[in-house]
Design a protein around this motif. Sequence first.
Motif, PDB file in Angstrom:
ATOM      1  N   GLU A 158       0.919  -1.068   0.038  1.00  0.00           N
ATOM      2  CA  GLU A 158       0.131   0.078   0.142  1.00  0.00           C
ATOM      3  C   GLU A 158       0.975   1.184  -0.095  1.00  0.00           C
ATOM      4  O   GLU A 158       1.831   1.212   0.889  1.00  0.00           O
ATOM      5  N   LEU A 159       0.464   2.153  -0.766  1.00  0.00           N
ATOM      6  CA  LEU A 159       1.266   3.521  -1.160  1.00  0.00           C
ATOM      7  C   LEU A 159       0.378   4.707  -0.685  1.00  0.00           C
ATOM      8  O   LEU A 159      -0.514   4.888  -1.556  1.00  0.00           O
ATOM      9  N   PRO A 160       0.390   5.199   0.396  1.00  0.00           N
ATOM     10  CA  PRO A 160      -0.598   6.072   0.717  1.00  0.00           C
ATOM     11  C   PRO A 160      -0.103   7.408   0.302  1.00  0.00           C
ATOM     12  O   PRO A 160       0.748   8.422   0.760  1.00  0.00           O
ATOM     13  N   ASN A 161      -0.703   7.673  -1.044  1.00  0.00           N
ATOM     14  CA  ASN A 161      -0.337   8.898  -1.994  1.00  0.00           C
ATOM     15  C   ASN A 161      -1.337   9.691  -2.042  1.00  0.00           C
ATOM     16  O   ASN A 161      -2.125   9.627  -3.230  1.00  0.00           O
ATOM     17  N   PRO A 162      -1.758  10.586  -1.080  1.00  0.00           N
ATOM     18  CA  PRO A 162      -2.960  11.513  -1.208  1.00  0.00           C
ATOM     19  C   PRO A 162      -2.918  12.573  -2.523  1.00  0.00           C
ATOM     20  O   PRO A 162      -1.602  12.755  -3.185  1.00  0.00           O
ATOM     21  N   PRO A 163      -4.043  12.504  -3.059  1.00  0.00           N
ATOM     22  CA  PRO A 163      -5.285  12.281  -2.743  1.00  0.00           C
ATOM     23  C   PRO A 163      -5.804  10.777  -2.764  1.00  0.00           C
ATOM     24  O   PRO A 163      -6.877  10.384  -2.471  1.00  0.00           O
ATOM     25  N   ILE A 164      -5.183  10.203  -3.658  1.00  0.00           N
ATOM     26  CA  ILE A 164      -5.500   8.620  -4.119  1.00  0.00           C
ATOM     27  C   ILE A 164      -4.490   7.715  -3.565  1.00  0.00           C
ATOM     28  O   ILE A 164      -3.500   7.728  -4.250  1.00  0.00           O
ATOM     29  N   PRO A 165      -4.693   7.127  -2.420  1.00  0.00           N
ATOM     30  CA  PRO A 165      -4.063   5.910  -2.117  1.00  0.00           C
ATOM     31  C   PRO A 165      -3.759   4.977  -3.315  1.00  0.00           C
ATOM     32  O   PRO A 165      -4.588   4.899  -4.021  1.00  0.00           O
ATOM     33  N   HIS A 166      -2.534   4.390  -3.559  1.00  0.00           N
ATOM     34  CA  HIS A 166      -2.156   3.320  -4.479  1.00  0.00           C
ATOM     35  C   HIS A 166      -1.890   2.064  -3.836  1.00  0.00           C
ATOM     36  O   HIS A 166      -1.309   1.972  -2.812  1.00  0.00           O
ATOM     37  N   HIS A 167      -2.155   0.998  -4.712  1.00  0.00           N
ATOM     38  CA  HIS A 167      -1.643  -0.335  -4.348  1.00  0.00           C
ATOM     39  C   HIS A 167      -0.856  -0.815  -5.475  1.00  0.00           C
ATOM     40  O   HIS A 167      -1.022  -0.606  -6.756  1.00  0.00           O
ATOM     41  N   LEU A 168       0.270  -1.534  -5.360  1.00  0.00           N
ATOM     42  CA  LEU A 168       1.411  -2.055  -5.961  1.00  0.00           C
ATOM     43  C   LEU A 168       1.020  -3.547  -5.772  1.00  0.00           C
ATOM     44  O   LEU A 168       1.344  -3.995  -4.355  1.00  0.00           O
ATOM     45  N   LEU A 169       0.710  -4.237  -6.648  1.00  0.00           N
ATOM     46  CA  LEU A 169       0.608  -5.796  -6.721  1.00  0.00           C
ATOM     47  C   LEU A 169       1.827  -6.411  -7.478  1.00  0.00           C
ATOM     48  O   LEU A 169       1.960  -6.086  -8.634  1.00  0.00           O
ATOM     49  N   VAL A 170       2.433  -7.130  -6.604  1.00  0.00           N
ATOM     50  CA  VAL A 170       3.802  -7.865  -7.465  1.00  0.00           C
ATOM     51  C   VAL A 170       3.285  -9.473  -7.420  1.00  0.00           C
ATOM     52  O   VAL A 170       3.072 -10.019  -6.375  1.00  0.00           O
TER      53      VAL A 170
END
Length: 80
Positions: free
Chosen positions: A64-76
């Motif tokens: 999980e990458l808390p990147n305001p305003p839209i948190p991102h999700h990195l799936l490997v």
Amino acid sequence: MLGKGVACAELARVVRAGGHLVIGIGDADAMAKMPFTAYGFTLRPVPEVIDALERAGCSVTHHELPNPPIPHHLLVATPA
């Protein structure tokens, strides 16, 4: 249009042996609040994407990458 299961299976199939799939997606709940997502976006919850990758034979690590305003999700994903 291909379903997510078919798309994930094809991604897993074409990855070189020992390779990885890296998928970055915006958080579906946060994206749903953005005005532009009403125009042609399909928002999928992260657990749904992880499930599709696992059903395609991949092991998945979720970051999980808390990147305001839209948190991102990195799936490997690593195909078996």
